[in-house]
Enzyme design. Structure first.
Site, short mmCIF file in Angstrom:
data_model
loop_
_atom_site.label_atom_id
_atom_site.label_comp_id
_atom_site.label_asym_id
_atom_site.label_seq_id
_atom_site.Cartn_x
_atom_site.Cartn_y
_atom_site.Cartn_z
N ASP A 1 48.13 13.52 43.79
CA ASP A 1 47.79 14.12 45.08
C ASP A 1 48.96 14.02 46.07
OD1 ASP A 1 46.32 15.51 46.92
OD2 ASP A 1 45.19 13.78 47.63
N SER B 1 45.14 13.31 56.23
CA SER B 1 45.69 13.39 54.88
C SER B 1 47.17 13.75 54.90
CB SER B 1 44.94 14.44 54.06
OG SER B 1 43.62 14.03 53.82
N HIS C 1 46.53 18.17 48.22
CA HIS C 1 45.36 18.93 48.66
C HIS C 1 45.53 19.53 50.05
CE1 HIS C 1 44.03 15.03 50.60
NE2 HIS C 1 43.60 15.88 51.51
#
Length: 411
Positions: A178, A257, A145
């Site tokens: 992810d 992230s 992402h």
């Protein structure tokens, strides 16, 4: 932190014992033990003793003054008879001293050159994320992402801890886990080693490194709060991810992230990927850390990264059934057969060969109870293609145990 000397507000402080120390700082609008400011009102004296009390106080004050004067003269003579020594020179600050080998400070110094900030743009969107070097020849692991907006011809720039910026290309990405790998044209990069996440224990100390809110080279610490936590994240354009995550209370915020979650030796046990949101919080507004962060285990990250580097794609383990997502009871229910549509049990797939029927209820995998369809998917995705698993199914009120070998599929 617990202070055994704390008392309830309003209690009288105990008599002083030993050297006097300033009271510890307290939370709130006033310090602990605060009293109304201003002169204290005199306490009325009992009838018939006021005059004698005043005389006694005056006499006592005179005697006290004389004693103090004598002591002052003696101390002054003593000081005058001695040579005053200068203060010793200042010592080096503790921050300049070498950090203990397994301290957070020492670890940060070792790992920061391997952690990068990713600046991504594409399709009218832009953002920042984190990543870390997994191979000396320029391969960097991050979240899908983080780089998804650049997949349609956008740009990815990698910034190292020394400020150097290099363009990067997306090698491969996988929405289900992810994870993504990008590459820069540079050799001899410092690499972070991937540890065995299967050996992680609840309570182990951890450190998270990344660029929360674009603040590169940020280091936070905490512990492993839970392992094997089923987490399903739904992204708008990035797809849905199913993670058998490591939970931590180390502060993780937007921008962390793709950064590493490290053990106390500086090895990667997870890839930071998600944080919990307070129920009712707006999805449009990004929230910060509430002590519930989640990381993709390093065992899964290693398998996926190797596949992405080799082929640009990652294979996901499957059992070959369609689950009834409308079922609300405990367990994961295989969709019942309908007149139209494909068979909910894939012919020739692992489940069909093991004897699973449409409408069966899967209640456990490898002895662990399953509470929902998402939990079953997460548990299966935690395995590798070719692994053997044992499922417990319930049919017509009777439980059966079946064994199957997981097949693979790429998105």
């Amino acid at each position: 932190m617990t202070d055994q000397g704390w008392r309830r507000p309003g209690d009288a402080p105990p008599p002083p014992q030993g050297p006097a120390y300033p009271p510890p700082p307290q939370y709130g609008s006033a310090p602990y033990g605060a009293r109304p400011s201003g002169p204290r009102a005199p306490t009325p004296a009992p009838a018939g003793v006021g005059q004698g009390l005043v005389i006694g106080l005056v006499v006592g004050a005179v005697v006290l003054a004389l004693v103090a004067g004598l002591l002052g003269g003696a101390v002054g003579a003593l000081v005058a008879s001695r040579r005053v020594e200068p203060l010793p020179p200042p010592t080096a600050s503790s921050s300049s001293a070498p950090a203990p080998p397994r301290s957070v400070a020492a670890m940060a110094a070792r790992v920061l050159p391997s952690v990068v900030t990713l600046r991504v743009s594409g399709g009218g969107e832009a953002g920042t994320g984190s990543g870390f070097v997994i191979r000396q020849d320029g391969y960097i692991l991050t979240n899908n992402h983080v780089v998804a907006v650049a997949s349609g011809g956008g740009q990815v720039t990698v910034e190292f801890s020394n400020g150097q910026r290099l363009p990067a290309r997306v090698v491969g990405r996988d929405a289900s886990y992810d994870l993504a790998v990008v590459k820069v044209a540079r050799d001899s990069l410092p690499v972070l080693r991937l540890a065995r996440s299967a050996q992680v224990r609840v309570g182990d100390p951890v450190v998270a490194v990344g660029a929360p809110l674009g603040l590169e080279s940020t280091v936070t610490s905490g512990i492993v709060s839970a392992v094997d936590r089923p987490v399903s994240t739904a992204g708008e354009a990035q797809g849905r991810s199913f993670l058998n995550a490591i939970q931590t209370d180390a502060a993780i915020n937007p921008g962390n992230s793709g950064g590493p979650l490290l053990d106390d030796s500086g090895e990667v046990i997870g890839v930071n990927t998600a944080i919990a949101r307070i129920p009712g919080a707006s999805r449009s507004g990004q929230s910060g850390s509430i002590g519930l962060g989640f990381a993709i285990p390093s065992d899964q990250a290693r398998r996926t990264a190797e596949q992405l580097i080799a082929t640009g794609h990652a294979a996901h383990p499957i059992i070959g059934v369609t689950l009834d997502l409308g079922y609300s009871g405990p367990g994961a229910k295989v969709l019942a057969r309908t007149r139209k549509g494909p068979d909910p049990v894939v012919p020739g797939g692992p489940a069909a060969r093991a004897g699973i029927h449409p409408g069966d209820l899967i209640v456990a995998i490898d002895g662990e109870r399953i509470r929902s369809a998402e939990e079953l998917i997460v548990a299966i995705r935690a395995h590798a293609v070719g692994d053997t698993v044992k499922l417990t199914i319930r049919r017509d009120g009777t439980e059966h145990r079946v064994t199957m070998k997981l097949a693979g599929r790429s998105d």
